[in-house]
Scaffold this active site. Structure first.
Site, PDB file in Angstrom:
ATOM      1  N   SER A 164       0.854  -1.180   0.000  1.00  0.00           N
ATOM      2  CA  SER A 164       0.000   0.000   0.000  1.00  0.00           C
ATOM      3  C   SER A 164       0.894   1.235   0.000  1.00  0.00           C
ATOM      4  O   SER A 164       2.050   1.173   0.437  1.00  0.00           O
ATOM      5  CB  SER A 164      -0.885   0.018   1.257  1.00  0.00           C
ATOM      6  OG  SER A 164      -1.481   1.293   1.461  1.00  0.00           O
ATOM      7  N   TYR A 177      -2.759  -0.987  10.320  1.00  0.00           N
ATOM      8  CA  TYR A 177      -2.685  -1.193   8.869  1.00  0.00           C
ATOM      9  C   TYR A 177      -1.369  -0.654   8.307  1.00  0.00           C
ATOM     10  O   TYR A 177      -0.666  -1.359   7.561  1.00  0.00           O
ATOM     11  CB  TYR A 177      -3.869  -0.503   8.196  1.00  0.00           C
ATOM     12  CG  TYR A 177      -3.937  -0.724   6.701  1.00  0.00           C
ATOM     13  CD1 TYR A 177      -4.534  -1.865   6.182  1.00  0.00           C
ATOM     14  CD2 TYR A 177      -3.400   0.203   5.812  1.00  0.00           C
ATOM     15  CE1 TYR A 177      -4.602  -2.081   4.811  1.00  0.00           C
ATOM     16  CE2 TYR A 177      -3.465  -0.010   4.447  1.00  0.00           C
ATOM     17  CZ  TYR A 177      -4.071  -1.146   3.948  1.00  0.00           C
ATOM     18  OH  TYR A 177      -4.127  -1.354   2.587  1.00  0.00           O
TER      19      TYR A 177
END
Length: 279
Positions: A164, A177
């Protein structure tokens, strides 16, 4: 002026991955689904992994089969070692081998730092980081057992870790995350260094803002979309197919000399757009 947005174009050469066997985790929706379909369109046989949503997984399988290749749906929790081992062994038994792993399965459990529970922290790290470790480890065992088959690929195996932009962009309210994706980056680079001499290529894709079920609220209203586009110099929100096309390219021999790299597919989100008019 906003860039035109429409249906994603199918630009995958139909034989780019012919004869290869791909495992895509978390492949019954979003980026995983698009990637599994693109792999099949490129000629690969595909295993569609899922942990919930069997009906959707079977729909993906049927779509992939329409390209004239094999496909099957395997249920497995990537954070569970026994299930990952069983899934990989089943794939080798039923498909003969594995050539490509796309370690895509991931989730969010968001909370302010002082309110985040240990369970929320552990769940995200278990799936997003440990899950990729387990899948990569088991796939690598098969790559090493089989070795290079030149008529199939120049590499013994290809691992694509789904990361990401938040492996490099801090994200308040999402410490679990962001930490998991930072871990994915270093895991990927370390595996690439260790496995390259065995002709195993390990790389990552770092998506930016992509239209998937995990982040619908960030783009599904005009107001939310306008705010999001302030972070994207290319002036459009990404489609799952944008990531899928990148994954097919990385898995192919067209990128055989690409090792240990993170490919950012983010419309320029990591270019610090706030500095375009300030700073």
């Amino acid at each position: 002026m906003s860039s035109p947005e429409g249906a994603p174009r199918n630009v995958i050469p139909v034989h780019l991955l012919k004869g290869q066997k791909a495992l895509v985790t978390g492949a019954n929706s979003g980026i995983g689904r698009a990637t599994a379909v693109a792999m099949g369109r490129a000629g690969a046989d595909v295993v569609v992994n899922y942990v919930a949503g069997a009906e959707e997984a079977e729909k993906v399988v049927e779509e992939i089969k329409s390209f004239g290749v094999r496909a099957a749906a395997y249920e497995a929790d990537v954070s569970d070692e026994e299930q990952v081992v069983a899934m990989t062994n089943r794939m080798v038994d039923e498909f003969g081998t594995i050539d490509i792993l796309v370690a895509n399965a991931g989730l969010q459990r968001d909370a302010a730092f002082t309110e985040m529970t240990l369970a929320q922290w552990r769940k995200v790290l278990d799936v997003n980081l440990t899950g990729q470790f387990l899948c990569a480890r088991e796939a690598t065992k098969e790559f090493l057992r089989r070795g290079v088959v030149p008529e199939v690929s120049r590499a013994a195996g290809k691992i694509i870790c789904m990361s990401s932009v938040h492996q490099v962009i801090p994200w308040a309210g999402h410490v679990n995350y962001a930490s998991s994706k930072g871990g994915v980056q270093m895991m990927m680079e370390t595996l690439a260094q260790e496995l390259a001499p065995q002709k195993i290529r390990v790389n990552a894709i770092a998506p930016g803002a992509i239209k998937t079920p995990i982040n619908t609220s960030a783009w599904d209203t005009p107001e939310a979309r306008e705010d999001l586009l302030k972070l994207i110099p290319y002036d459009r929100v990404g489609d799952p197919e944008d990531i899928a096309h990148a994954a097919v390219g990385l898995a192919s021999d067209l990128m055989d000399y690409v090792v240990g790299t993170t490919l950012f597919v983010d419309g320029g989100m990591t270019l610090f757009p706030g500095f375009a008019t300030g700073g």
